[in-house]
Design an enzyme around this catalytic site. Sequence first.
Site, PDB file in Angstrom:
ATOM      1  N   GLU A   1       0.824  -1.204   0.000  1.00  0.00           N
ATOM      2  CA  GLU A   1       0.000   0.000   0.000  1.00  0.00           C
ATOM      3  C   GLU A   1       0.859   1.255   0.000  1.00  0.00           C
ATOM      4  O   GLU A   1       2.006   1.225   0.456  1.00  0.00           O
ATOM      5  CB  GLU A   1      -0.876   0.016   1.274  1.00  0.00           C
ATOM      6  CG  GLU A   1      -2.350  -0.209   1.030  1.00  0.00           C
ATOM      7  CD  GLU A   1      -3.077   0.892   0.273  1.00  0.00           C
ATOM      8  OE1 GLU A   1      -2.463   1.615  -0.533  1.00  0.00           O
ATOM      9  OE2 GLU A   1      -4.289   1.008   0.486  1.00  0.00           O
ATOM     10  N   ASP A   2       0.280   2.344  -0.464  1.00  0.00           N
ATOM     11  CA  ASP A   2       0.996   3.620  -0.408  1.00  0.00           C
ATOM     12  C   ASP A   2       0.935   4.227   0.989  1.00  0.00           C
ATOM     13  O   ASP A   2       1.926   4.677   1.526  1.00  0.00           O
ATOM     14  CB  ASP A   2       0.426   4.603  -1.453  1.00  0.00           C
ATOM     15  CG  ASP A   2      -1.087   4.739  -1.394  1.00  0.00           C
ATOM     16  OD1 ASP A   2      -1.740   4.047  -0.594  1.00  0.00           O
ATOM     17  OD2 ASP A   2      -1.630   5.549  -2.175  1.00  0.00           O
TER      18      ASP A   2
ATOM     19  N   ASP B   1      -4.128   5.404   6.318  1.00  0.00           N
ATOM     20  CA  ASP B   1      -4.654   6.650   6.854  1.00  0.00           C
ATOM     21  C   ASP B   1      -5.678   6.287   7.937  1.00  0.00           C
ATOM     22  O   ASP B   1      -5.309   6.096   9.095  1.00  0.00           O
ATOM     23  CB  ASP B   1      -5.257   7.431   5.677  1.00  0.00           C
ATOM     24  CG  ASP B   1      -5.750   8.809   6.047  1.00  0.00           C
ATOM     25  OD1 ASP B   1      -5.247   9.382   7.017  1.00  0.00           O
ATOM     26  OD2 ASP B   1      -6.635   9.332   5.338  1.00  0.00           O
ATOM     27  N   THR B   2      -6.941   6.132   7.609  1.00  0.00           N
ATOM     28  CA  THR B   2      -7.914   5.661   8.605  1.00  0.00           C
ATOM     29  C   THR B   2      -7.709   4.175   8.886  1.00  0.00           C
ATOM     30  O   THR B   2      -8.105   3.674   9.927  1.00  0.00           O
ATOM     31  CB  THR B   2      -9.356   5.859   8.113  1.00  0.00           C
ATOM     32  OG1 THR B   2      -9.543   5.078   6.927  1.00  0.00           O
ATOM     33  CG2 THR B   2      -9.645   7.317   7.814  1.00  0.00           C
ATOM     34  N   GLY B   3      -7.119   3.448   7.919  1.00  0.00           N
ATOM     35  CA  GLY B   3      -6.931   2.006   8.055  1.00  0.00           C
ATOM     36  C   GLY B   3      -8.088   1.207   7.489  1.00  0.00           C
ATOM     37  O   GLY B   3      -8.008  -0.015   7.390  1.00  0.00           O
TER      38      GLY B   3
ATOM     39  N   THR C   1      -9.356   0.940   4.440  1.00  0.00           N
ATOM     40  CA  THR C   1      -9.099   0.220   3.189  1.00  0.00           C
ATOM     41  C   THR C   1      -8.359  -1.084   3.459  1.00  0.00           C
ATOM     42  O   THR C   1      -8.777  -2.164   3.030  1.00  0.00           O
ATOM     43  CB  THR C   1      -8.265   1.089   2.221  1.00  0.00           C
ATOM     44  OG1 THR C   1      -8.944   2.328   2.025  1.00  0.00           O
ATOM     45  CG2 THR C   1      -8.065   0.397   0.883  1.00  0.00           C
ATOM     46  N   LEU C   2      -7.264  -0.984   4.231  1.00  0.00           N
ATOM     47  CA  LEU C   2      -6.452  -2.178   4.469  1.00  0.00           C
ATOM     48  C   LEU C   2      -7.166  -3.213   5.319  1.00  0.00           C
ATOM     49  O   LEU C   2      -7.022  -4.411   5.085  1.00  0.00           O
ATOM     50  CB  LEU C   2      -5.130  -1.790   5.111  1.00  0.00           C
ATOM     51  CG  LEU C   2      -4.028  -1.614   4.089  1.00  0.00           C
ATOM     52  CD1 LEU C   2      -2.711  -1.334   4.767  1.00  0.00           C
ATOM     53  CD2 LEU C   2      -3.906  -2.857   3.203  1.00  0.00           C
TER      54      LEU C   2
ATOM     55  N   PHE D   1      -1.974  16.077   4.302  1.00  0.00           N
ATOM     56  CA  PHE D   1      -2.324  15.393   3.066  1.00  0.00           C
ATOM     57  C   PHE D   1      -1.118  15.441   2.133  1.00  0.00           C
ATOM     58  O   PHE D   1      -0.645  16.511   1.775  1.00  0.00           O
ATOM     59  CB  PHE D   1      -3.546  16.030   2.399  1.00  0.00           C
ATOM     60  CG  PHE D   1      -4.116  15.153   1.328  1.00  0.00           C
ATOM     61  CD1 PHE D   1      -4.978  14.112   1.654  1.00  0.00           C
ATOM     62  CD2 PHE D   1      -3.751  15.325   0.000  1.00  0.00           C
ATOM     63  CE1 PHE D   1      -5.468  13.266   0.663  1.00  0.00           C
ATOM     64  CE2 PHE D   1      -4.243  14.494  -0.989  1.00  0.00           C
ATOM     65  CZ  PHE D   1      -5.110  13.461  -0.649  1.00  0.00           C
TER      66      PHE D   1
ATOM     67  N   ASP E   1      -1.998  10.741  -4.958  1.00  0.00           N
ATOM     68  CA  ASP E   1      -2.615  11.816  -5.747  1.00  0.00           C
ATOM     69  C   ASP E   1      -3.460  12.771  -4.918  1.00  0.00           C
ATOM     70  O   ASP E   1      -3.861  12.460  -3.793  1.00  0.00           O
ATOM     71  CB  ASP E   1      -3.539  11.211  -6.810  1.00  0.00           C
ATOM     72  CG  ASP E   1      -4.824  10.669  -6.182  1.00  0.00           C
ATOM     73  OD1 ASP E   1      -4.735   9.864  -5.239  1.00  0.00           O
ATOM     74  OD2 ASP E   1      -5.920  11.082  -6.613  1.00  0.00           O
TER      75      ASP E   1
ATOM     76  N   ARG F   1       0.665  12.192  -9.048  1.00  0.00           N
ATOM     77  CA  ARG F   1       1.175  10.828  -8.835  1.00  0.00           C
ATOM     78  C   ARG F   1       2.598  10.677  -9.380  1.00  0.00           C
ATOM     79  O   ARG F   1       3.365   9.840  -8.914  1.00  0.00           O
ATOM     80  CB  ARG F   1       0.274   9.808  -9.550  1.00  0.00           C
ATOM     81  CG  ARG F   1      -1.101   9.629  -8.928  1.00  0.00           C
ATOM     82  CD  ARG F   1      -1.742   8.355  -9.454  1.00  0.00           C
ATOM     83  NE  ARG F   1      -3.184   8.317  -9.260  1.00  0.00           N
ATOM     84  CZ  ARG F   1      -3.784   7.920  -8.132  1.00  0.00           C
ATOM     85  NH1 ARG F   1      -3.065   7.537  -7.104  1.00  0.00           N
ATOM     86  NH2 ARG F   1      -5.095   7.920  -8.030  1.00  0.00           N
TER      87      ARG F   1
HETATM   88  P1  IMP Z   1      -7.536   4.727   4.423  1.00  0.00           P
HETATM   89  O1  IMP Z   1      -8.142   5.974   4.997  1.00  0.00           O
HETATM   90  O2  IMP Z   1      -6.473   4.147   5.329  1.00  0.00           O
HETATM   91  O3  IMP Z   1      -8.599   3.731   4.074  1.00  0.00           O
HETATM   92  O4  IMP Z   1      -6.801   5.150   3.082  1.00  0.00           O
HETATM   93  C1  IMP Z   1      -7.400   5.014   1.853  1.00  0.00           C
HETATM   94  C2  IMP Z   1      -6.578   5.554   0.720  1.00  0.00           C
HETATM   95  O5  IMP Z   1      -6.689   6.971   0.756  1.00  0.00           O
HETATM   96  C3  IMP Z   1      -5.086   5.307   0.706  1.00  0.00           C
HETATM   97  O6  IMP Z   1      -4.750   4.060   0.178  1.00  0.00           O
HETATM   98  C4  IMP Z   1      -4.637   6.416  -0.231  1.00  0.00           C
HETATM   99  O7  IMP Z   1      -4.782   6.015  -1.571  1.00  0.00           O
HETATM  100  C5  IMP Z   1      -5.615   7.540   0.109  1.00  0.00           C
HETATM  101  N1  IMP Z   1      -4.977   8.513   1.004  1.00  0.00           N
HETATM  102  C6  IMP Z   1      -5.001   8.581   2.332  1.00  0.00           C
HETATM  103  N2  IMP Z   1      -4.279   9.611   2.802  1.00  0.00           N
HETATM  104  C7  IMP Z   1      -3.759  10.211   1.713  1.00  0.00           C
HETATM  105  C8  IMP Z   1      -2.884  11.341   1.518  1.00  0.00           C
HETATM  106  O8  IMP Z   1      -2.399  12.024   2.439  1.00  0.00           O
HETATM  107  N3  IMP Z   1      -2.584  11.627   0.215  1.00  0.00           N
HETATM  108  C9  IMP Z   1      -3.068  10.926  -0.837  1.00  0.00           C
HETATM  109  N4  IMP Z   1      -3.866   9.859  -0.707  1.00  0.00           N
HETATM  110  C10 IMP Z   1      -4.213   9.513   0.558  1.00  0.00           C
HETATM  111 MG    MG Z   2      -4.208   3.651  -1.945  1.00  0.00          MG
END
Ligand code: IMP
Ligand code: MG
Length: 175
Positions: free
Chosen positions: A98-99, A102-104, A106-107, A151, A158, A164
């Site tokens: 993963e890149d 953030d909230t976790g 997705t993973l 961010f 992106d 990107r």
């Molecule tokens: P999550 O909130 O952990 O589910 O993150 C979901 C997705 O949001 C990540 O895989 C990124 O693609 C995108 N994302 C979260 N934070 C950032 C950021 O700071 N910059 C760009 N993309 C982000």
């Molecule tokens: Mg991502």
Amino acid sequence: MAERLVTLLSAEQIAERVRELGKAITEDYRDRPLVLVLVLKGSFIFGGDLARAIDLRDCSVDFLGTRSYGEGTSSSGVVQITHDLSNPIEGKDVLIVEDIVDTGLTLAHLHDLLRTRRPRSVRICSLLHKPARSKIEVKIDYLGFTIEDRFVVGYGLDFAERYRNLPYIGVIEQE
Ligand code: IMP
Ligand code: MG
């Protein structure tokens, strides 16, 4: 409004960390076939560099497309699969790449989804982690950098599909 990019992690800093992660992964999976699952689109550059830093003979690459963000910068919490893996992972050692965590959400979702396909193991490698915004506990087995609640863009990440292609990771500042 003009946007200014401030470097958070340089291309050199990233390259050095990616080399270290590749070395650790190589040692941990020695003599075991490994499937790298790159989460699109954000991990396409990190995953490409990481794959080349992993010195294993039996290493394959597959892609999983997800969408959890709209045009803005806040998580919707809804994870949609836009592209599924091209091969079964039953009995395989899987490493999700993963890149950013953030909230976790997705993973956590992807980890549960892949588990239902009965792989031998599933681990997680993320370039970045933003612990301040965590909504669900996710165990990151291989982590590049912990960052503050900003961010970030570049190196695959992106903002509304832009940036990107930046070779480094930066923060957008409005001027
Ligand atoms: P999550 O909130 O952990 O589910 O993150 C979901 C997705 O949001 C990540 O895989 C990124 O693609 C995108 N994302 C979260 N934070 C950032 C950021 O700071 N910059 C760009 N993309 C982000
Ligand atoms: Mg991502």
